[in-house]
Write a protein that holds these residues in place. Structure first.
Motif, PDB file in Angstrom:
ATOM      1  N   THR A  23      -6.123   4.514  14.100  1.00 56.77           N
ATOM      2  CA  THR A  23      -6.217   3.283  13.295  1.00 56.77           C
ATOM      3  C   THR A  23      -4.847   2.621  13.186  1.00 56.77           C
ATOM      4  OG1 THR A  23      -5.734   4.209  11.122  1.00 56.77           O
ATOM      5  CG2 THR A  23      -8.005   4.480  11.931  1.00 56.77           C
ATOM      6  N   SER A  53      -5.020  -1.078  15.289  1.00 61.31           N
ATOM      7  CA  SER A  53      -4.155  -0.037  15.875  1.00 61.31           C
ATOM      8  C   SER A  53      -3.465  -0.542  17.142  1.00 61.31           C
ATOM      9  CB  SER A  53      -4.961   1.229  16.186  1.00 61.31           C
ATOM     10  OG  SER A  53      -5.701   1.081  17.392  1.00 61.31           O
ATOM     11  N   VAL A  56      -0.155  -1.919  16.312  1.00 56.49           N
ATOM     12  CA  VAL A  56       0.807  -0.890  15.880  1.00 56.49           C
ATOM     13  C   VAL A  56       1.237  -0.029  17.077  1.00 56.49           C
ATOM     14  CG1 VAL A  56       1.241   0.991  14.250  1.00 56.49           C
ATOM     15  CG2 VAL A  56      -0.207  -0.937  13.564  1.00 56.49           C
ATOM     16  N   GLY A 118      -7.139   1.520   4.840  1.00 57.73           N
ATOM     17  CA  GLY A 118      -8.325   0.679   5.024  1.00 57.73           C
ATOM     18  C   GLY A 118      -9.488   1.492   5.568  1.00 57.73           C
TER      19      GLY A 118
HETATM   20  C1  LIG Z   1       3.463  -1.967  11.891  1.00 58.64           C
HETATM   21  C2  LIG Z   1       2.367  -1.709  10.887  1.00 58.64           C
HETATM   22  C3  LIG Z   1       2.346  -0.509  10.208  1.00 58.64           C
HETATM   23  C4  LIG Z   1       1.336  -0.242   9.279  1.00 58.64           C
HETATM   24  N1  LIG Z   1       1.341   0.966   8.646  1.00 58.64           N
HETATM   25  C5  LIG Z   1       0.336   1.277   7.798  1.00 58.64           C
HETATM   26  C6  LIG Z   1       0.277   2.565   7.210  1.00 58.64           C
HETATM   27  O1  LIG Z   1       1.121   3.427   7.437  1.00 58.64           O
HETATM   28  N2  LIG Z   1      -0.789   2.836   6.417  1.00 58.64           N
HETATM   29  C7  LIG Z   1      -1.772   1.928   6.169  1.00 58.64           C
HETATM   30  O2  LIG Z   1      -2.724   2.260   5.436  1.00 58.64           O
HETATM   31  N3  LIG Z   1      -1.735   0.689   6.703  1.00 58.64           N
HETATM   32  C8  LIG Z   1      -0.703   0.338   7.525  1.00 58.64           C
HETATM   33  N4  LIG Z   1      -0.673  -0.912   8.103  1.00 58.64           N
HETATM   34  C9  LIG Z   1      -1.694  -1.885   7.740  1.00 58.64           C
HETATM   35  C10 LIG Z   1      -2.992  -1.667   8.512  1.00 58.64           C
HETATM   36  O3  LIG Z   1      -2.766  -1.897   9.881  1.00 58.64           O
HETATM   37  C11 LIG Z   1      -4.049  -2.641   7.981  1.00 58.64           C
HETATM   38  O4  LIG Z   1      -4.404  -2.319   6.636  1.00 58.64           O
HETATM   39  C12 LIG Z   1      -5.290  -2.677   8.844  1.00 58.64           C
HETATM   40  O5  LIG Z   1      -6.196  -3.600   8.309  1.00 58.64           O
HETATM   41  C13 LIG Z   1      -5.967  -1.341   8.968  1.00 58.64           C
HETATM   42  O6  LIG Z   1      -7.130  -1.523   9.733  1.00 58.64           O
HETATM   43  P1  LIG Z   1      -7.856  -0.335  10.483  1.00 58.64           P
HETATM   44  O7  LIG Z   1      -8.082   0.728   9.468  1.00 58.64           O
HETATM   45  O8  LIG Z   1      -9.128  -0.941  10.963  1.00 58.64           O
HETATM   46  O9  LIG Z   1      -6.989   0.094  11.601  1.00 58.64           O
HETATM   47  C14 LIG Z   1       0.328  -1.200   9.021  1.00 58.64           C
HETATM   48  C15 LIG Z   1       0.365  -2.426   9.719  1.00 58.64           C
HETATM   49  C16 LIG Z   1       1.355  -2.674  10.632  1.00 58.64           C
HETATM   50  C17 LIG Z   1       1.351  -3.983  11.369  1.00 58.64           C
END
Ligand SMILES: Cc1cc2nc3c(=O)[nH]c(=O)nc-3n(C[C@H](O)[C@H](O)[C@H](O)COP(=O)(O)O)c2cc1C
Length: 229
Positions: A23, A53, A56, A118
């Motif tokens: 993620t 992801s 990231v 998330g």
């Molecule tokens: C460089 C970067 C680092 C991030 N690190 C985190 C993290 O460590 N923990 C987290 O919960 N969200 C982090 N985020 C935010 C998540 O990417 C964001 O909440 C996203 O909507 C998660 O979606 P997903 O669960 O579908 O991947 C980060 C975003 C970016 C751009």
């Protein structure tokens, strides 16, 4: 739902795939190393990466992926021999009709590493609106092993409540915390190996990612044990 017939119905448990979710939390390396370690042990992997992801992964690993990447490219990126390609299947996060979406598709379990807050929240709320959260939901309902490597700091009460909810449902939560007690852990690689070794232990899979406590040399004259000042 247009589910295609599954090919793994009669496989012995050691040949069943592990579903790996990556993620958008920081720590993409934890996802890619996970795939590498599983494939090194000849464990089939079914990989799903969330849309977030991908950004990231690019930021942290300078690796541009499309989400439905061809397994060949990932195997190449990981520096694994091309024979491992057949062990890796990649699904898009939107593919809610892919095999891991159904409990009839047998798996050894699922690991989400790194797991964003998330995705953690979606799983805790039972929202299976993408393949990562749906596959996690299926893993839970089928009473299979679900392992989450959550990454956020500091944690707020919502995160903590969601982690508790999942823990109460039997989810194994392995946060990537810093570890110091053996010299094995004194590098970034050592820290990553420590976390992923814990995951492999939970999956019941062999690994040599760290020296086990009790297998190190005695603390008086050991070069391995970190000495406290
Ligand atoms: C460089 C970067 C680092 C991030 N690190 C985190 C993290 O460590 N923990 C987290 O919960 N969200 C982090 N985020 C935010 C998540 O990417 C964001 O909440 C996203 O909507 C998660 O979606 P997903 O669960 O579908 O991947 C980060 C975003 C970016 C751009």
């Amino acid at each position: 739902m247009n589910l295609t017939p599954h090919s793994n119905q009669n496989l012995p448990v050691q040949d069943l795939p592990v579903v790996v979710g990556i993620t958008g939390a920081s720590g993409s390396i934890l996802g890619f190393r996970m795939i590498e370690v599983l494939l090194q042990q000849n464990c089939p992997v079914e990989l799903v990466m969330t849309e977030k992801s991908l950004q990231v992964i690019f930021e942290e690993l300078n690796f541009k992926v499309s989400g439905q990447e061809k397994s060949e490219r990932i195997i190449q990126h990981l520096g694994l021999p091309s024979e491992k390609t057949g062990l890796l299947k990649v699904f898009g996060n939107h593919e809610l009709d892919a095999a891991p979406s159904s409990g009839t598709h047998l798996t050894r379990g699922m690991v989400i590493t790194p797991c964003s807050m998330g995705t953690l929240g979606r799983i805790a709320a039972g929202i299976g609106d993408n393949l990562v959260s749906r596959a996690a939901d299926v893993t839970l309902k089928e009473h299979r092993k679900l392992i989450i490597v959550p990454r956020e700091s500091p944690l707020n009460q919502i995160h903590l409540k969601n982690l508790l909810t999942l823990s109460q449902c039997g989810v194994c939560i392995i946060p990537p915390v810093l570890t110091f007690y053996l010299k094995d852990f004194q590098s970034m690689d050592g820290q990553i190996n420590y976390t992923l070794g814990k995951v492999m232990d939970q999956l019941g899979l062999a690994h040599d990612l760290y020296t086990r406590w009790g297998n190190h040399t005695s603390s008086n004259n050991t070069p391995e044990l970190v000495k406290t000042p």
